[in-house]
Design a protein around this motif. Structure first.
Motif, PDB file in Angstrom:
ATOM      1  N   GLY A   1       0.809  -1.216   0.000  1.00  0.00           N
ATOM      2  CA  GLY A   1       0.000   0.000   0.000  1.00  0.00           C
ATOM      3  C   GLY A   1       0.844   1.268   0.000  1.00  0.00           C
ATOM      4  N   LEU A   2       2.024   1.184  -0.593  1.00  0.00           N
ATOM      5  CA  LEU A   2       2.933   2.332  -0.621  1.00  0.00           C
ATOM      6  C   LEU A   2       2.849   3.060  -1.952  1.00  0.00           C
ATOM      7  CD1 LEU A   2       6.207   0.857   0.940  1.00  0.00           C
ATOM      8  CD2 LEU A   2       4.561   2.394   2.018  1.00  0.00           C
ATOM      9  N   GLY A   3       2.817   4.372  -1.881  1.00  0.00           N
ATOM     10  CA  GLY A   3       2.914   5.180  -3.080  1.00  0.00           C
ATOM     11  C   GLY A   3       4.372   5.392  -3.438  1.00  0.00           C
ATOM     12  N   VAL A   4       4.595   5.979  -4.603  1.00  0.00           N
ATOM     13  CA  VAL A   4       5.955   6.198  -5.089  1.00  0.00           C
ATOM     14  C   VAL A   4       6.732   7.105  -4.137  1.00  0.00           C
ATOM     15  CG1 VAL A   4       7.362   7.085  -6.986  1.00  0.00           C
ATOM     16  CG2 VAL A   4       5.239   5.885  -7.478  1.00  0.00           C
ATOM     17  N   GLY A   5       6.127   8.205  -3.714  1.00  0.00           N
ATOM     18  CA  GLY A   5       6.821   9.154  -2.840  1.00  0.00           C
ATOM     19  C   GLY A   5       7.237   8.540  -1.521  1.00  0.00           C
ATOM     20  N   GLU A   6       6.310   7.824  -0.888  1.00  0.00           N
ATOM     21  CA  GLU A   6       6.631   7.213   0.402  1.00  0.00           C
ATOM     22  C   GLU A   6       7.678   6.116   0.254  1.00  0.00           C
ATOM     23  OE1 GLU A   6       4.521   5.034   4.236  1.00  0.00           O
ATOM     24  OE2 GLU A   6       3.265   5.804   2.607  1.00  0.00           O
ATOM     25  N   ALA A   7       7.547   5.294  -0.783  1.00  0.00           N
ATOM     26  CA  ALA A   7       8.528   4.226  -1.002  1.00  0.00           C
ATOM     27  C   ALA A   7       9.904   4.820  -1.272  1.00  0.00           C
ATOM     28  CB  ALA A   7       8.093   3.341  -2.168  1.00  0.00           C
ATOM     29  N   ALA A   8       9.958   5.867  -2.087  1.00  0.00           N
ATOM     30  CA  ALA A   8      11.237   6.516  -2.385  1.00  0.00           C
ATOM     31  C   ALA A   8      11.873   7.062  -1.114  1.00  0.00           C
ATOM     32  CB  ALA A   8      11.037   7.627  -3.412  1.00  0.00           C
ATOM     33  N   ALA A   9      11.060   7.699  -0.291  1.00  0.00           N
ATOM     34  CA  ALA A   9      11.578   8.253   0.963  1.00  0.00           C
ATOM     35  C   ALA A   9      12.134   7.139   1.853  1.00  0.00           C
ATOM     36  CB  ALA A   9      10.488   9.030   1.686  1.00  0.00           C
ATOM     37  N   ARG A  10      11.413   6.045   1.963  1.00  0.00           N
ATOM     38  CA  ARG A  10      11.874   4.927   2.797  1.00  0.00           C
ATOM     39  C   ARG A  10      13.155   4.297   2.255  1.00  0.00           C
ATOM     40  NH1 ARG A  10       6.673   1.455   4.936  1.00  0.00           N
ATOM     41  NH2 ARG A  10       5.539   3.209   5.842  1.00  0.00           N
ATOM     42  N   LEU A  11      13.288   4.301   0.919  1.00  0.00           N
ATOM     43  CA  LEU A  11      14.491   3.728   0.302  1.00  0.00           C
ATOM     44  C   LEU A  11      15.650   4.716   0.262  1.00  0.00           C
ATOM     45  CD1 LEU A  11      12.801   1.819  -2.656  1.00  0.00           C
ATOM     46  CD2 LEU A  11      13.980   0.783  -0.694  1.00  0.00           C
ATOM     47  N   GLY A  12      15.370   5.985   0.515  1.00  0.00           N
ATOM     48  CA  GLY A  12      16.423   6.998   0.501  1.00  0.00           C
ATOM     49  C   GLY A  12      16.841   7.412  -0.901  1.00  0.00           C
ATOM     50  N   ILE A  13      15.891   7.374  -1.843  1.00  0.00           N
ATOM     51  CA  ILE A  13      16.168   7.811  -3.209  1.00  0.00           C
ATOM     52  C   ILE A  13      15.107   8.823  -3.624  1.00  0.00           C
ATOM     53  CG2 ILE A  13      17.302   5.637  -3.824  1.00  0.00           C
ATOM     54  CD1 ILE A  13      14.791   4.851  -5.373  1.00  0.00           C
ATOM     55  N   SER A  14      15.339   9.492  -4.741  1.00  0.00           N
ATOM     56  CA  SER A  14      14.364  10.495  -5.170  1.00  0.00           C
ATOM     57  C   SER A  14      13.120   9.825  -5.755  1.00  0.00           C
ATOM     58  CB  SER A  14      14.981  11.433  -6.214  1.00  0.00           C
ATOM     59  OG  SER A  14      15.053  10.796  -7.469  1.00  0.00           O
ATOM     60  N   ARG A  15      12.017  10.537  -5.657  1.00  0.00           N
ATOM     61  CA  ARG A  15      10.752  10.051  -6.208  1.00  0.00           C
ATOM     62  C   ARG A  15      10.881   9.848  -7.713  1.00  0.00           C
ATOM     63  NH1 ARG A  15       6.845  11.342  -9.037  1.00  0.00           N
ATOM     64  NH2 ARG A  15       4.673  10.860  -8.682  1.00  0.00           N
ATOM     65  N   VAL A  16      11.550  10.761  -8.388  1.00  0.00           N
ATOM     66  CA  VAL A  16      11.727  10.669  -9.838  1.00  0.00           C
ATOM     67  C   VAL A  16      12.534   9.424 -10.209  1.00  0.00           C
ATOM     68  CG1 VAL A  16      12.778  11.778 -11.851  1.00  0.00           C
ATOM     69  CG2 VAL A  16      11.486  13.147 -10.214  1.00  0.00           C
ATOM     70  N   SER A  17      13.598   9.159  -9.472  1.00  0.00           N
ATOM     71  CA  SER A  17      14.424   7.972  -9.754  1.00  0.00           C
ATOM     72  C   SER A  17      13.614   6.694  -9.604  1.00  0.00           C
ATOM     73  CB  SER A  17      15.632   7.909  -8.819  1.00  0.00           C
ATOM     74  OG  SER A  17      16.498   8.980  -9.074  1.00  0.00           O
ATOM     75  N   LEU A  18      12.853   6.607  -8.534  1.00  0.00           N
ATOM     76  CA  LEU A  18      12.050   5.404  -8.319  1.00  0.00           C
ATOM     77  C   LEU A  18      10.954   5.292  -9.378  1.00  0.00           C
ATOM     78  CD1 LEU A  18      11.448   2.872  -6.729  1.00  0.00           C
ATOM     79  CD2 LEU A  18      10.024   4.256  -5.188  1.00  0.00           C
ATOM     80  N   SER A  19      10.332   6.394  -9.707  1.00  0.00           N
ATOM     81  CA  SER A  19       9.277   6.385 -10.722  1.00  0.00           C
ATOM     82  C   SER A  19       9.808   5.890 -12.064  1.00  0.00           C
ATOM     83  CB  SER A  19       8.668   7.779 -10.872  1.00  0.00           C
ATOM     84  OG  SER A  19       7.654   7.779 -11.846  1.00  0.00           O
ATOM     85  N   ARG A  20      11.001   6.321 -12.424  1.00  0.00           N
ATOM     86  CA  ARG A  20      11.598   5.879 -13.695  1.00  0.00           C
ATOM     87  C   ARG A  20      11.822   4.362 -13.701  1.00  0.00           C
ATOM     88  NH1 ARG A  20      13.747   8.412 -17.463  1.00  0.00           N
ATOM     89  NH2 ARG A  20      15.708   7.270 -17.483  1.00  0.00           N
ATOM     90  N   VAL A  21      12.239   3.811 -12.575  1.00  0.00           N
ATOM     91  CA  VAL A  21      12.422   2.363 -12.474  1.00  0.00           C
ATOM     92  C   VAL A  21      11.065   1.660 -12.557  1.00  0.00           C
ATOM     93  CG1 VAL A  21      13.114   0.469 -10.936  1.00  0.00           C
ATOM     94  CG2 VAL A  21      14.591   2.472 -11.199  1.00  0.00           C
ATOM     95  N   LEU A  22      10.100   2.150 -11.805  1.00  0.00           N
ATOM     96  CA  LEU A  22       8.783   1.514 -11.747  1.00  0.00           C
ATOM     97  C   LEU A  22       8.094   1.468 -13.108  1.00  0.00           C
ATOM     98  CD1 LEU A  22       7.391   3.022  -8.421  1.00  0.00           C
ATOM     99  CD2 LEU A  22       8.450   0.775  -8.773  1.00  0.00           C
TER     100      LEU A  22
END
Length: 113
Positions: A22-43
């Motif tokens: 139930g995690l959104g991109v922003g929250e998951a990125a924050a928990r992983l310590g990476i930018s939202r944009v970086s995670l979004s590009r991977v996803l």
């Protein structure tokens, strides 16, 4: 029979990990310590899962780094094989077209009777 390209591991991360948690991109990125944009590009399959991200995912309890990197490598290899196969087809098509324009098969390919 043509082999299908394995799914990009970012899609697995998006559909099977983040969605289940139930995690959104922003929250998951924050928990992983990476930018939202970086995670979004991977996803969305626009960027690869790097060794750094693979280790971060492992530390977060989302599988092993080795598994994430193996999925990424399988995806990358399938794409390369597909691209090379298309290039070979294109090259063959162009050779056939050139031979046709020159009056048929090249002399080296004509049978001697």
């Amino acid at each position: 029979m043509a082999m299908k390209t394995p799914v990009h591991p970012g899609e697995i991360l998006r559909e099977d990990v983040l969605a289940d948690l139930g995690l959104g991109v922003g929250e998951a990125a924050a928990r992983l310590g990476i930018s939202r944009v970086s995670l979004s590009r991977v996803l969305h399959g626009h960027a690869r899962i790097s060794p750094n991200l693979a280790v971060r995912l492992e530390q977060a309890g989302a599988g092993t780094a080795r598994a994430w990197l193996a999925m990424q490598t399988a995806h990358d290899l399938a794409l390369e094989r597909s691209m090379l196969a298309r290039l070979r087809l294109l090259s063959t098509d162009q050779s056939t077209l050139a031979a046709h324009r020159n009056g048929g098969l090249s002399s080296s390919l004509r049978s001697t009777t």
